[in-house]
Design a protein around this motif. Structure first.
Motif, short mmCIF file in Angstrom:
data_model
loop_
_atom_site.label_atom_id
_atom_site.label_comp_id
_atom_site.label_asym_id
_atom_site.label_seq_id
_atom_site.Cartn_x
_atom_site.Cartn_y
_atom_site.Cartn_z
N PRO A 109 42.26 -49.62 -43.94
CA PRO A 109 41.40 -49.79 -45.12
C PRO A 109 40.35 -50.86 -44.87
N ASN A 110 39.24 -50.72 -45.52
CA ASN A 110 38.15 -51.69 -45.39
C ASN A 110 38.43 -52.88 -46.32
N ALA A 111 39.41 -53.70 -45.93
CA ALA A 111 39.90 -54.78 -46.78
C ALA A 111 38.82 -55.81 -47.09
N GLU A 112 37.92 -56.07 -46.14
CA GLU A 112 36.86 -57.07 -46.33
C GLU A 112 35.59 -56.47 -46.94
N ARG A 113 35.66 -55.19 -47.29
CA ARG A 113 34.53 -54.49 -47.91
C ARG A 113 33.26 -54.60 -47.07
N LEU A 114 33.40 -54.37 -45.78
CA LEU A 114 32.25 -54.42 -44.87
C LEU A 114 31.25 -53.33 -45.26
N ASN A 115 29.97 -53.71 -45.27
CA ASN A 115 28.94 -52.74 -45.66
C ASN A 115 27.67 -52.88 -44.84
N GLU A 116 27.80 -53.44 -43.64
CA GLU A 116 26.64 -53.60 -42.76
C GLU A 116 26.70 -52.58 -41.62
N LEU A 117 25.56 -52.34 -41.01
CA LEU A 117 25.45 -51.36 -39.93
C LEU A 117 26.32 -51.75 -38.74
N MET A 118 27.10 -50.78 -38.25
CA MET A 118 27.89 -50.95 -37.03
C MET A 118 27.46 -49.87 -36.05
N ILE A 119 27.32 -50.24 -34.77
CA ILE A 119 26.93 -49.28 -33.74
C ILE A 119 27.96 -49.31 -32.61
N VAL A 120 28.40 -48.13 -32.22
CA VAL A 120 29.33 -47.98 -31.10
C VAL A 120 28.62 -47.19 -30.01
N GLY A 121 28.65 -47.72 -28.78
CA GLY A 121 28.06 -46.98 -27.67
C GLY A 121 27.32 -47.88 -26.70
N PRO A 122 26.87 -47.29 -25.60
CA PRO A 122 26.98 -45.87 -25.31
C PRO A 122 28.39 -45.47 -24.85
N LEU A 145 27.55 -46.84 -41.46
CA LEU A 145 27.32 -47.75 -42.58
C LEU A 145 28.49 -47.57 -43.54
N PRO A 146 29.50 -48.44 -43.46
CA PRO A 146 30.70 -48.26 -44.29
C PRO A 146 30.48 -48.71 -45.72
N LYS A 188 34.55 -41.67 -43.72
CA LYS A 188 33.99 -41.57 -45.07
C LYS A 188 32.99 -42.71 -45.34
N PRO A 189 31.97 -42.83 -44.50
CA PRO A 189 30.98 -43.90 -44.68
C PRO A 189 29.89 -43.50 -45.66
N ASP A 190 29.06 -44.48 -46.03
CA ASP A 190 27.86 -44.17 -46.81
C ASP A 190 26.81 -43.49 -45.93
N GLY A 191 26.82 -43.85 -44.64
CA GLY A 191 25.86 -43.27 -43.72
C GLY A 191 26.46 -43.12 -42.34
N LEU A 192 26.04 -42.08 -41.64
CA LEU A 192 26.52 -41.83 -40.28
C LEU A 192 25.35 -41.32 -39.44
N ALA A 193 25.19 -41.91 -38.26
CA ALA A 193 24.11 -41.49 -37.36
C ALA A 193 24.70 -41.32 -35.96
N ILE A 194 24.29 -40.26 -35.29
CA ILE A 194 24.74 -40.01 -33.92
C ILE A 194 23.54 -39.60 -33.08
N VAL A 195 23.44 -40.21 -31.91
CA VAL A 195 22.42 -39.84 -30.92
C VAL A 195 23.14 -39.51 -29.62
N MET A 196 22.75 -38.41 -29.01
CA MET A 196 23.31 -38.03 -27.71
C MET A 196 22.19 -37.69 -26.76
N GLU A 197 22.28 -38.21 -25.54
CA GLU A 197 21.36 -37.81 -24.47
C GLU A 197 22.20 -37.37 -23.29
N ALA A 198 21.78 -36.29 -22.63
CA ALA A 198 22.62 -35.74 -21.58
C ALA A 198 21.82 -34.98 -20.53
N ASP A 199 22.38 -34.99 -19.32
CA ASP A 199 21.91 -34.15 -18.22
C ASP A 199 22.64 -32.82 -18.28
N HIS A 200 21.90 -31.74 -18.11
CA HIS A 200 22.48 -30.40 -18.14
C HIS A 200 22.37 -29.77 -16.75
N PHE A 201 23.51 -29.54 -16.12
CA PHE A 201 23.49 -29.03 -14.76
C PHE A 201 23.15 -27.54 -14.70
#
Length: 244
Positions: A109-122, A145-146, A188-201
């Motif tokens: 659970p989001n016990a601390e009520r985090l609501n700032e942008l988090m980014i995971v990657g690459p 964005l939780p 179940k966030p307020d916002g979700l963004a995904i970017v993917m870049e890839a080589d295609h053989f």
């Protein structure tokens, strides 16, 4: 008007046991009205022990492919065990996202009520083009964005979910959408963004044989779709990561 699906001939698991594993699994899928395209997970319809049976079945079919290619696998020591290796690779490695259940993901659970942008990657990802079964190798970034009701998952779990979704034959556009759907359902966030870049053989290895081209695409949900400033912040942070 005739029914789209004929009346099943086999009705019990005892009856089905006389069929090859692939036919038993397909029978259950069709009976349940479940789609089984190349990028669909079908683990719920595979019974205990059937994956090994399926592996043996694929091995036998792959041996026929090698024979049709006029490769003497009996005297050629390099290809003597190729059919077994390929069957194992398809079912337990590169396409395992079709045949295995979703990995366990602990949610907090989001016990601390985090609501700032988090980014995971690459996050490094490996997939395969469903047109030619050629590798797709790339990177994924996830922005979340939780809100106070969001579920939080561990950093490594993003990588596990990415690997599970990507380990299937598919096209990149659909893969990113499927990943977004899975993460949105879990976090179940307020916002979700995904970017993917890839080589295609399928482009590097065959066809136009263009070694330089890459594909980049994105999916924006919720706040990222509505708020241009948030979207701009996410994308600008990605460019700074690449510049390092």
């Amino acid at each position: 008007m005739a029914s789209e699906h004929p009346t099943p001939i086999f009705r019990t698991e005892a009856d089905l046991s006389r069929l090859p594993a692939s036919e038993r699994i397909r029978y259950r899928l069709v009976g349940a009205g479940c789609r089984h395209h190349a990028n669909d997970n079908i683990a719920a319809y595979i019974h205990k022990g059937e994956l090994d049976e399926l592996k043996a079945e694929v091995e036998a079919k792959m041996q026929e492919v090698l024979r049709a290619l006029v490769i003497d696998t009996e005297s050629d020591h390099n290809t003597h065990d190729t059919a077994r290796r390929v069957a194992k690779m398809f079912l337990t490695e590169v396409f395992k996202g079709r045949y295995t259940a979703m990995p366990d993901v602990t949610e907090f659970p989001n016990a601390e009520r985090l609501n700032e942008l988090m980014i995971v990657g690459p996050v490094k990802v490996r997939s395969a083009c469903s047109h030619h079964l050629c590798p797709i190798l790339g990177r994924v970034w996830v922005g979340v964005l939780p809100n106070e009701h969001s579920n939080l998952i561990g950093l490594s779990k993003y990588a596990r979910i990415c690997d599970w979704i990507m380990s299937r034959p598919q096209i990149q556009e659909e893969a990113v959408t499927m990943l977004a759907d899975e993460l949105a359902e879990r976090v179940k966030p307020d916002g979700l963004a995904i970017v993917m870049e890839a080589d295609h053989f399928c482009m590097h290895w065959r066809g136009v044989k263009d070694d330089e081209s890459m594909m980049t695409n994105s999916v924006m949900r919720g706040a990222f779709l509505k708020d241009a400033n948030l979207r701009r912040e996410f994308l600008s942070l990605l460019s700074k990561k690449d510049a390092r």
